[in-house]
Design a protein around this motif. Structure first.
Motif, PDB file in Angstrom:
ATOM      1  N   TRP A  83      -0.509  70.899 -46.316  1.00 48.40           N
ATOM      2  CA  TRP A  83      -1.709  70.281 -45.756  1.00 48.40           C
ATOM      3  C   TRP A  83      -1.477  69.648 -44.389  1.00 48.40           C
ATOM      4  O   TRP A  83      -2.385  69.617 -43.552  1.00 48.40           O
ATOM      5  CB  TRP A  83      -2.222  69.183 -46.701  1.00 48.40           C
ATOM      6  CG  TRP A  83      -2.616  69.684 -48.044  1.00 48.40           C
ATOM      7  CD1 TRP A  83      -1.827  69.806 -49.150  1.00 48.40           C
ATOM      8  CD2 TRP A  83      -3.902  70.163 -48.434  1.00 48.40           C
ATOM      9  NE1 TRP A  83      -2.533  70.315 -50.205  1.00 48.40           N
ATOM     10  CE2 TRP A  83      -3.810  70.548 -49.798  1.00 48.40           C
ATOM     11  CE3 TRP A  83      -5.119  70.296 -47.786  1.00 48.40           C
ATOM     12  CZ2 TRP A  83      -4.897  71.054 -50.505  1.00 48.40           C
ATOM     13  CZ3 TRP A  83      -6.209  70.796 -48.483  1.00 48.40           C
ATOM     14  CH2 TRP A  83      -6.093  71.172 -49.821  1.00 48.40           C
ATOM     15  N   ILE A  84      -0.287  69.098 -44.153  1.00 47.29           N
ATOM     16  CA  ILE A  84      -0.036  68.255 -42.982  1.00 47.29           C
ATOM     17  C   ILE A  84       1.000  68.891 -42.056  1.00 47.29           C
ATOM     18  O   ILE A  84       2.085  69.291 -42.491  1.00 47.29           O
ATOM     19  CB  ILE A  84       0.442  66.851 -43.413  1.00 47.29           C
ATOM     20  CG1 ILE A  84      -0.719  66.067 -44.016  1.00 47.29           C
ATOM     21  CG2 ILE A  84       1.046  66.088 -42.244  1.00 47.29           C
ATOM     22  CD1 ILE A  84      -0.322  64.708 -44.534  1.00 47.29           C
ATOM     23  N   ASP A  85       0.655  68.967 -40.784  1.00 49.34           N
ATOM     24  CA  ASP A  85       1.589  69.338 -39.727  1.00 49.34           C
ATOM     25  C   ASP A  85       1.892  68.059 -38.956  1.00 49.34           C
ATOM     26  O   ASP A  85       1.166  67.690 -38.041  1.00 49.34           O
ATOM     27  CB  ASP A  85       0.956  70.401 -38.834  1.00 49.34           C
ATOM     28  CG  ASP A  85       1.857  70.806 -37.662  1.00 49.34           C
ATOM     29  OD1 ASP A  85       3.052  70.450 -37.685  1.00 49.34           O
ATOM     30  OD2 ASP A  85       1.348  71.461 -36.728  1.00 49.34           O
ATOM     31  N   LEU A  86       2.948  67.362 -39.371  1.00 53.65           N
ATOM     32  CA  LEU A  86       3.232  66.042 -38.811  1.00 53.65           C
ATOM     33  C   LEU A  86       3.808  66.166 -37.405  1.00 53.65           C
ATOM     34  O   LEU A  86       4.881  66.735 -37.208  1.00 53.65           O
ATOM     35  CB  LEU A  86       4.198  65.282 -39.713  1.00 53.65           C
ATOM     36  CG  LEU A  86       4.463  63.819 -39.333  1.00 53.65           C
ATOM     37  CD1 LEU A  86       3.165  63.014 -39.324  1.00 53.65           C
ATOM     38  CD2 LEU A  86       5.477  63.188 -40.292  1.00 53.65           C
ATOM     39  N   LYS A  87       3.088  65.621 -36.453  1.00 56.44           N
ATOM     40  CA  LYS A  87       3.506  65.609 -35.056  1.00 56.44           C
ATOM     41  C   LYS A  87       4.124  64.250 -34.713  1.00 56.44           C
ATOM     42  O   LYS A  87       4.441  63.462 -35.592  1.00 56.44           O
ATOM     43  CB  LYS A  87       2.307  65.905 -34.155  1.00 56.44           C
ATOM     44  CG  LYS A  87       1.653  67.267 -34.384  1.00 56.44           C
ATOM     45  CD  LYS A  87       2.578  68.400 -34.011  1.00 56.44           C
ATOM     46  CE  LYS A  87       1.873  69.743 -34.068  1.00 56.44           C
ATOM     47  NZ  LYS A  87       2.767  70.872 -33.721  1.00 56.44           N
ATOM     48  N   ALA A  88       4.275  63.995 -33.420  1.00 58.41           N
ATOM     49  CA  ALA A  88       4.969  62.792 -32.954  1.00 58.41           C
ATOM     50  C   ALA A  88       4.304  61.518 -33.448  1.00 58.41           C
ATOM     51  O   ALA A  88       3.076  61.413 -33.521  1.00 58.41           O
ATOM     52  CB  ALA A  88       5.022  62.789 -31.432  1.00 58.41           C
ATOM     53  N   THR A  89       5.135  60.536 -33.779  1.00 56.15           N
ATOM     54  CA  THR A  89       4.679  59.187 -34.081  1.00 56.15           C
ATOM     55  C   THR A  89       4.686  58.379 -32.787  1.00 56.15           C
ATOM     56  O   THR A  89       5.683  58.356 -32.061  1.00 56.15           O
ATOM     57  CB  THR A  89       5.599  58.518 -35.109  1.00 56.15           C
ATOM     58  OG1 THR A  89       5.435  59.161 -36.376  1.00 56.15           O
ATOM     59  CG2 THR A  89       5.278  57.036 -35.261  1.00 56.15           C
ATOM     60  N   LEU A  90       3.556  57.721 -32.508  1.00 54.16           N
ATOM     61  CA  LEU A  90       3.443  56.878 -31.322  1.00 54.16           C
ATOM     62  C   LEU A  90       3.482  55.423 -31.738  1.00 54.16           C
ATOM     63  O   LEU A  90       2.871  55.033 -32.738  1.00 54.16           O
ATOM     64  CB  LEU A  90       2.122  57.141 -30.582  1.00 54.16           C
ATOM     65  CG  LEU A  90       2.046  58.362 -29.654  1.00 54.16           C
ATOM     66  CD1 LEU A  90       2.237  59.663 -30.428  1.00 54.16           C
ATOM     67  CD2 LEU A  90       0.719  58.383 -28.892  1.00 54.16           C
ATOM     68  N   CYS A  91       4.197  54.611 -30.963  1.00 53.20           N
ATOM     69  CA  CYS A  91       4.209  53.170 -31.200  1.00 53.20           C
ATOM     70  C   CYS A  91       3.737  52.457 -29.948  1.00 53.20           C
ATOM     71  O   CYS A  91       4.317  52.621 -28.870  1.00 53.20           O
ATOM     72  CB  CYS A  91       5.612  52.691 -31.576  1.00 53.20           C
ATOM     73  SG  CYS A  91       5.678  50.906 -31.917  1.00 53.20           S
ATOM     74  N   LEU A  92       2.665  51.682 -30.092  1.00 50.80           N
ATOM     75  CA  LEU A  92       2.146  50.867 -28.993  1.00 50.80           C
ATOM     76  C   LEU A  92       2.927  49.571 -28.906  1.00 50.80           C
ATOM     77  O   LEU A  92       3.204  48.937 -29.931  1.00 50.80           O
ATOM     78  CB  LEU A  92       0.663  50.575 -29.203  1.00 50.80           C
ATOM     79  CG  LEU A  92      -0.370  51.628 -28.804  1.00 50.80           C
ATOM     80  CD1 LEU A  92      -0.423  51.784 -27.299  1.00 50.80           C
ATOM     81  CD2 LEU A  92      -0.123  52.956 -29.476  1.00 50.80           C
ATOM     82  N   LEU A  93       3.290  49.181 -27.701  1.00 47.82           N
ATOM     83  CA  LEU A  93       4.071  47.970 -27.471  1.00 47.82           C
ATOM     84  C   LEU A  93       3.500  47.210 -26.287  1.00 47.82           C
ATOM     85  O   LEU A  93       3.348  47.771 -25.191  1.00 47.82           O
ATOM     86  CB  LEU A  93       5.539  48.328 -27.200  1.00 47.82           C
ATOM     87  CG  LEU A  93       6.447  47.200 -26.701  1.00 47.82           C
ATOM     88  CD1 LEU A  93       6.650  46.140 -27.777  1.00 47.82           C
ATOM     89  CD2 LEU A  93       7.792  47.739 -26.231  1.00 47.82           C
ATOM     90  N   ASP A  94       3.161  45.960 -26.501  1.00 48.47           N
ATOM     91  CA  ASP A  94       2.866  45.039 -25.402  1.00 48.47           C
ATOM     92  C   ASP A  94       4.199  44.400 -25.040  1.00 48.47           C
ATOM     93  O   ASP A  94       4.791  43.673 -25.836  1.00 48.47           O
ATOM     94  CB  ASP A  94       1.858  43.982 -25.871  1.00 48.47           C
ATOM     95  CG  ASP A  94       1.495  42.987 -24.778  1.00 48.47           C
ATOM     96  OD1 ASP A  94       2.205  42.902 -23.753  1.00 48.47           O
ATOM     97  OD2 ASP A  94       0.505  42.250 -24.965  1.00 48.47           O
ATOM     98  N   ALA A  95       4.716  44.695 -23.846  1.00 54.20           N
ATOM     99  CA  ALA A  95       6.065  44.251 -23.473  1.00 54.20           C
ATOM    100  C   ALA A  95       6.235  42.743 -23.588  1.00 54.20           C
ATOM    101  O   ALA A  95       7.353  42.254 -23.803  1.00 54.20           O
ATOM    102  CB  ALA A  95       6.388  44.716 -22.050  1.00 54.20           C
ATOM    103  N   ARG A  96       5.152  42.005 -23.488  1.00 55.43           N
ATOM    104  CA  ARG A  96       5.261  40.548 -23.607  1.00 55.43           C
ATOM    105  C   ARG A  96       5.693  40.131 -25.002  1.00 55.43           C
ATOM    106  O   ARG A  96       6.224  39.029 -25.196  1.00 55.43           O
ATOM    107  CB  ARG A  96       3.920  39.899 -23.243  1.00 55.43           C
ATOM    108  CG  ARG A  96       3.542  40.061 -21.767  1.00 55.43           C
ATOM    109  CD  ARG A  96       2.123  39.571 -21.504  1.00 55.43           C
ATOM    110  NE  ARG A  96       1.154  40.378 -22.239  1.00 55.43           N
ATOM    111  CZ  ARG A  96      -0.163  40.118 -22.242  1.00 55.43           C
ATOM    112  NH1 ARG A  96      -0.633  39.094 -21.556  1.00 55.43           N
ATOM    113  NH2 ARG A  96      -0.977  40.893 -22.926  1.00 55.43           N
TER     114      ARG A  96
END
Length: 326
Positions: free
Chosen positions: A113-126
Motif C-alpha cells: 500500500w505504501i511507497d515510503l519516501k523521504a522523511t522531512l523534519c522542520l526545525l526552527d534554529a532558535r
C-alpha cells in the motif's frame, strides 16, 4: 501504491504551514491526503487544513504511536483503502517520537500500500538555543530520523541561532543537506526524494502521556446544545488546554488577538469566528502570526500549550468575556 512522507518537527517548527504550502503547490492531477495528529484535544491543525482541498483524517488528544499505534492504523487504513490518494502526508504531534510511526509504515502489512519516501523534519534554529528542546529525546530523534532537515523560519533566525545550526550540523548531520526556508515554502519535488536515512532509533524514554479522555475523533465536536467546552491534556512536561465554541459564538477581534498575544504560555493556535469572518492565530513564543478571511469557520477552536501548569481558569474567564452578544 501511495507515495507517503512523514513531516515531523518539534512544537512550533511550522509543520502545518509547510503542509499548507505543499498542498497549494501539488500537481493538479493528483489526489493528496493528510493524516494529522495533535497533542491537544480540540483539533486546531484539522481546522487549519480543512479548506486545503486534501482528504483529511485527524487523531486528536494523544499521539499516533501510543497504544501500539491503533488510532493511527484506523486512520491510515481508512485513507489508503477508501480514498486511495496519490500521496499521503503524515503530520505527527510535535511531541511525537518517529520510531514507532516509521516502524509501522515499513511493516510488511503496508508494503503493498505504501511507497515510503523521504522523511522531512522542520526545525526552527532558535530551538537549538533552548535547553528544554535540545534535551528532549523526541526533538533529537525527530532530527536523527530525517532524510531532509528544513531549517524553517529563516527570516526569524538570529546570528546566534545560525551559529548554533552550523555547529549542530557539523556535529550531528554531516553529509545531510539542510534546506533553508521561510514560512514553510519548500519545493514540492523534495517529497519524491528517496528514503536513505535507515538508522535504528531507540524508543523514547520520555514518551508517555496522560490523556483526559480517549475519545478520538469524537473529541472534535460539541454535543448538541453545548455552547463550549474545555479539554486539558498533559505529557512529557507539557500541558495543553484547548477550547471549542459553537457556530453561534463570535469573538471581539481586538480582544482575542490581545488575549492570544499576552497569554503566559509558549504556544497558541486558533481558528475563531469574529465579526469580520475568521481569524487564524499562530503564536510561538513572541512570534505572533495572524490571518483573517471573510468566510467564517464552522466553529471556533483555540489551544494553548505550555511547559508548566498555568492558571487556565483565569485565562478561560477572560476568554469567555470576549464573546460578543448575539
Amino acid at each position: 501504491m501511495t507515495k507517503t512522507n512523514l513531516i515531523t518537527g518539534f512544537l512550533g517548527s511550522g509543520k502545518t504551514t509547510t503542509i499548507l504550502h505543499l498542498l497549494a503547490n501539488k500537481p493538479s492531477n493528483e489526489k493528496w491526503a493528510v493524516l494529522v495528529n495533535e497533542f491537544g484535544e480540540v483539533g486546531i491543525d484539522g481546522a487549519l487544513l480543512a479548506d486545503s482541498g486534501a482528504l483529511l483524517k485527524e487523531i486528536a488528544g494523544g499521539c499516533m504511536c501510543c497504544v501500539n499505534g491503533l488510532p493511527m492504523q484506523v486512520g491510515l487504513n481508512t485513507l489508503l483503502r477508501q480514498a486511495k490518494p496519490d500521496r499521503l502526508l503524515i503530520e505527527p504531534t510535535g511531541l511525537g517520537h518517529p520510531k514507532q510511526i516509521l516502524d509501522m509504515l515499513t511493516a510488511e502489512v503496508y508494503q503493498p500500500w505504501i511507497d515510503l519516501k523521504a522523511t522531512l523534519c522542520l526545525l526552527d534554529a532558535r530551538q537549538l538555543l533552548d535547553e528544554r528542546a535540545v534535551n528532549n529525546d523526541n526533538f533529537r530523534d525527530q532530527l536523527a530520523a530525517a532524510d531532509i532537515i528544513v531549517a524553517n523560519k529563516n527570516d526569524r533566525a538570529t546570528d546566534e541561532s545560525r551559529r548554533a545550526l552550523a555547529d549542530w550540523q557539523q556535529q550531528h548531520a554531516a553529509g545531510r543537506e539542510i534546506i533553508q526556508a521561510e514560512k514553510g515554502k519548500i519545493d514540492v519535488a523534495l517529497l519524491d526524494n528517496l528514503r536513505q536515512n535507515l538508522r535504528e532509533l531507540p524508543g523514547s524514554a520520555e514518551h508517555s502521556h496522560s490523556h483526559a479522555a480517549r475519545r478520538g475523533l469524537a473529541a472534535l465536536s460539541l454535543p448538541a446544545h453545548q455552547r463550549w467546552r474545555r479539554s486539558i491534556n498533559s505529557g512529557q512536561g507539557y500541558v495543553a488546554c484547548g477550547w471549542i465554541f459553537d457556530a453561534d459564538t463570535v469573538f471581539d477581534t481586538v480582544g482575542i488577538l490581545e488575549w492570544a498575544r499576552l497569554a503566559p504560555v509558549g504556544r497558541v493556535k486558533g481558528v475563531l469566528r469574529i465579526a469580520e469572518g475568521l481569524v487564524r492565530i499562530n503564536r510561538q513564543g513572541d512570534d505572533l502570526h495572524i490571518e483573517t478571511q471573510s468566510v467564517a469557520p464552522p466553529d471556533s477552536r483555540i489551544e494553548l500549550i505550555n511547559s508548566e501548569e498555568t492558571d487556565w481558569n483565569s485565562l478561560q474567564s477572560t476568554l469567555l468575556k470576549l464573546r460578543l452578544s448575539l
